[in-house]
Design a protein around this motif. Structure first.
Motif, PDB file in Angstrom:
ATOM      1  N   TRP A   1       0.834  -1.201   0.000  1.00 11.22           N
ATOM      2  CA  TRP A   1       0.000   0.000   0.000  1.00 11.22           C
ATOM      3  C   TRP A   1       0.869   1.251   0.000  1.00 11.22           C
ATOM      4  CZ3 TRP A   1      -5.042   0.542  -0.878  1.00 11.22           C
ATOM      5  CH2 TRP A   1      -5.600   1.799  -0.641  1.00 11.22           C
ATOM      6  N   ASN A   2       1.875   1.255   0.865  1.00 11.25           N
ATOM      7  CA  ASN A   2       2.738   2.432   0.959  1.00 11.25           C
ATOM      8  C   ASN A   2       3.563   2.650  -0.300  1.00 11.25           C
ATOM      9  OD1 ASN A   2       1.902   3.106   3.554  1.00 11.25           O
ATOM     10  ND2 ASN A   2       3.453   1.837   4.512  1.00 11.25           N
TER      11      ASN A   2
ATOM     12  N   GLU B   1      -0.164   4.692  -2.298  1.00  9.95           N
ATOM     13  CA  GLU B   1       0.010   6.062  -1.828  1.00  9.95           C
ATOM     14  C   GLU B   1       0.946   6.845  -2.742  1.00  9.95           C
ATOM     15  OE1 GLU B   1       0.994   6.242   2.301  1.00  9.95           O
ATOM     16  OE2 GLU B   1      -0.948   5.440   2.903  1.00  9.95           O
ATOM     17  N   LYS B   2       1.937   6.174  -3.320  1.00  8.68           N
ATOM     18  CA  LYS B   2       2.868   6.840  -4.234  1.00  8.68           C
ATOM     19  C   LYS B   2       2.139   7.346  -5.480  1.00  8.68           C
ATOM     20  CE  LYS B   2       7.601   5.936  -4.998  1.00  8.68           C
ATOM     21  NZ  LYS B   2       8.653   4.967  -5.248  1.00  8.68           N
TER      22      LYS B   2
ATOM     23  N   ASN C   1      -1.005   8.201  -5.604  1.00 15.71           N
ATOM     24  CA  ASN C   1      -1.999   9.212  -5.249  1.00 15.71           C
ATOM     25  C   ASN C   1      -1.386  10.550  -4.844  1.00 15.71           C
ATOM     26  OD1 ASN C   1      -4.143   7.492  -5.730  1.00 15.71           O
ATOM     27  ND2 ASN C   1      -4.206   6.763  -3.622  1.00 15.71           N
ATOM     28  N   LYS C   2      -0.061  10.632  -4.757  1.00 16.44           N
ATOM     29  CA  LYS C   2       0.579  11.896  -4.415  1.00 16.44           C
ATOM     30  C   LYS C   2       0.451  12.868  -5.581  1.00 16.44           C
ATOM     31  CE  LYS C   2       3.963  10.416  -1.055  1.00 16.44           C
ATOM     32  NZ  LYS C   2       5.376  10.324  -0.717  1.00 16.44           N
TER      33      LYS C   2
END
Length: 51
Positions: A40-41, A45-46, A48-49
């Motif tokens: 996930w990280n 998340e990468k 969605n930045k």
């Protein structure tokens, strides 16, 4: 095990905990959770930045 009222013994002669399979399952679930968190990280998340 309960009907025999005997504590199982492993190949080394040590007593086996009655909750051993539960403890093993908990450890495996912790490993899976860590892998999912890492995925996930790193990927979700990468992406969605804001760029």
């Amino acid at each position: 095990m309960i009907t025999k009222r005997v504590t199982p013994i492993d190949w080394r002669g040590d007593k086996i905990s009655v909750t051993r399979s539960i403890e093993y399952s908990i450890e495996k679930l912790k490993d899976i959770k860590e892998e999912m968190d890492l995925f996930w990280n790193l990927y979700i998340e990468k992406q969605n930045k804001p760029k």
